[in-house]
Design an enzyme around this catalytic site. Structure first.
Site: not given
Ligand code: F6R
Length: 613
Positions: A2, A27, A79, A105-106, A486, A490, A493, A509, A608
């Site tokens: 949010c 976000r 959100w 927010n929260g 990773e 990527k 997502e 396995h 985000k």
């Molecule tokens: C994936 C991504 C998320 C963040 C995760 C932690 O591309 O961006 O997996 O890495 O939500 O976020 P931070 O680094 O802000 O704690």
């Protein structure tokens, strides 16, 4: 997650608020709304979906003169947590009198009990949200002093909040408060703007105040008064943001993600600048606040993070063991505080978070502090909660990362972890010459990444071959194992392809049962220790009909010949090679998602900054 914007100052507040919401879109959210005071009347507009839909609705429903005469309001991107993303559940919410509006927010954890109590007093609720309960509670507490009413209400709630409150009864002020969800106040010239993050403030001012937990502020156009929830005045410093609006714009790229992938030579240069010392063969990371003796006494490094930051931690684990001879382990932040970790004063806990606001990582920091560990952070967002609560650590200097999918933050996190490991390594076992050699490797990172970016067209062409699959497996060994994780994250997502990362040895396995003719295997087959075994694992996949895309070291023609397709990364130290290798996978994921027509910068359901547990 949010986003909050609040504004009090000059004319056309709705446009300021809507522009602010646009800045917070990255976000992640699924509905939006705005509340303003027009001639003392509370006016609200809300819409499910994008800010553009809210903007269209507001402009259609409100007369143009209203825009030009309004000087204050609050706005929100939601959100969904409690109730689906409908217009009714969107913020702002109103109290029983319909005169007080709230954006939040929260999560209010005790909202059910509060709601039942208020219903008993005759309150009627329209939405399924916890937020509506909070604004009703504020209304119930309001005996003619909005500030006191907000304090009294917040004393009764359990959970987290970042809020902004507007009241038709006291139309010259906005009240804002935080516990767990960030609030930044922009100190403008005859205007005050608040937001969940600085992106919404940049257009107005560089001067900001970060609220601490349990701070509550009374804002007017030219005054900011901050107190704690017991009404005791507190002083918070004004900080300079240090970057402008252009840093938060696409700059000619189709997507923020592509822009941020391409920024990596610069972001890495910024992360490294002034931090390598070639005289002593070490790194200079003053923010760590450690003496050589502190470092010599450490017995363990514990790295904590979530998502991409967790993957960076996993690379760090290899680096601390390899370079610093130090026992290192990675813990998923969400699990950390619930498993009662064994920690002591000789344990260095490094919390890794791009946003510095991730709820689970923050909770883990608090747990580590509680247990007396030596805690520091590695954040990108300056002034973020985790950076402030740890008090020591290293900033990434990657610049604002707007795309939900993290790219440049990951590579800068790994670069900083390598510099930390170098510093510890130099204190514990590296000779000066070894230190200098490794520092040179780090220094070359921007150029190594630039070399991968030159292959963009080739990677885009390869992506065409893989874009129409619904499953993919990424495999790696050693420090390339986190790179495989990773790469899979990527791809899944942003393209919604079901992608899994595995240690290459783990495939047989279980997961190998899923391979059929043409299943894509993306193999991190760089020329690093363990490559021979990796080639064996690749053959096992090929024997079951898989199609292999290899990430190989430049000039390693024999390995390239084992692949159906390959992308080359420059030859360098195996730990350093994780960075160019991941950049190749970022581009691959980007192009696959582009070909599939996905909404790359704001993938469905994702936020985000994940500020709830
Ligand atoms: C994936 C991504 C998320 C963040 C995760 C932690 O591309 O961006 O997996 O890495 O939500 O976020 P931070 O680094 O802000 O704690």
């Amino acid at each position: 997650m949010c986003g909050i914007v609040g504004y009090i100052g000059k004319a056309d507040a709705p446009t300021v608020l809507l522009n602010g919401l646009r800045r917070l879109e990255y976000r992640g959210y699924d509905s939006a709304g705005i509340a303003v005071l027009d001639n003392g009347q509370m006016v609200i507009s809300k819409s499910p979906g994008k800010v553009s839909a809210l903007s269209e609705r507001t402009r259609a429903d409100w007369p143009a003169e209203r825009f030009s005469r309004l000087t204050m309001g609050i706005a929100h991107t939601r959100w969904a947590t409690h109730g689906p993303p409908t217009e009714i559940n969107a913020h702002p919410h109103l109290d029983q009198s319909r005169e007080i509006a709230l954006v939040h927010n929260g999560i209010i954890e005790n909202y059910r009990a509060l709601r039942a109590r208020l219903e008993g007093k005759g309150h009627h609720f329209y939405s399924e949200t916890d937020t509506e309960v909070l604004v009703h509670l504020i209304g119930e507490c309001d005996k003619g002093n909005l500030f006191q009413a907000v304090c009294d209400a917040l004393h009764q709630v359990e959970g987290t909040f970042g809020i902004a409150v507007l009241s038709a009864r006291e139309p010259e002020k906005i009240i804002t408060a935080r516990r767990g969800s960030p609030i930044v106040i922009g100190v403008g010239d005859g205007e005050t703007i608040i937001a969940s993050d600085a992106a919404a403030i940049l257009a107005h001012t560089q001067r900001v105040i970060y609220l601490d937990d349990n701070d509550i502020a009374i804002l007017t156009a030219d005054s900011i008064e901050i107190r704690d929830l017991n009404n005791v005045p507190v002083t918070r410093e004004i900080a300079e943001l240090g970057y402008d609006e252009t840093a938060a714009e696409k700059g000619g790229y189709g997507h923020f993600m592509l822009k941020e992938i391409y920024e990596q030579p610069d972001s890495l240069a910024n992360a490294i600048r002034g931090r390598l010392d070639f005289n002593v063969g070490s790194s200079v990371l003053a923010g760590m606040g450690t003496s050589p003796r502190d470092l010599a006494e450490l017995s363990r490094v514990v790295l904590i993070g979530c998502g991409t930051s967790l993957h960076a931690s996993l690379v760090g684990e290899y680096a601390f063991e390899d370079l610093a001879d130090l026992h290192a382990e990675v813990q998923q932040a969400a699990e950390f505080r619930y498993r009662n970790p064994i920690l002591g004063s000789r344990d260095l806990v490094i919390a890794i978070s791009q946003s510095g606001e991730t709820a689970d990582t923050l909770a883990a920091v608090r747990e580590a502090n509680q247990k007396g560990a030596f805690v520091m952070s590695l954040c990108n967002v300056v002034g973020s909660t985790i950076a402030r609560e740890t008090g020591r650590g290293v900033y990434l200097h990657a610049g604002p990362e707007i795309s939900v999918a993290s790219t440049k933050a990951f590579t800068c996190q790994v670069a900083v972890l390598l510099m930390m490991a170098l510093k510890l390594g130099r204190g514990r076992r590296f000779s000066r010459e070894e230190g200098i050699r490794f520092a040179r490797e780090i220094e070359h990172l921007p150029a190594l990444v630039a070399q991968v970016l030159l292959q963009n067209d080739r990677i885009a062409a390869i992506a065409e071959t893989y874009a129409h699959n619904e499953h993919a497996f990424f495999i790696g060994r050693g420090p390339m194992y986190p790179v495989a994780l990773e790469g899979a994250l990527k791809l899944k997502e942003i393209s919604y392809i079901h992608a899994e990362g595995y240690h290459a040895a783990e495939l047989k396995h279980g997961p190998i049962a899923l391979l059929v003719q043409g299943t894509p295997i993306i193999a991190l087959a760089c020329d690093v220790p363990g490559k021979d075994k990796m080639l064996g694992n690749i053959e096992e996949c090929r024997a079951r009909g898989a199609r292999i895309l290899g990430i190989v070291t430049e000039g390693d023609d024999a390995t390239a010949a084992c692949m159906d397709d390959f992308i080359e990364v420059p030859r360098c130290h195996p730990l350093v090679a994780t960075i160019p290798a991941v950049v190749a996978l970022q581009l691959f994921a980007y192009h696959v998602a582009r070909i599939r027509g996905c909404e790359i910068d704001q993938p469905r359901n994702l936020a985000k900054s994940v500020t709830v547990e």
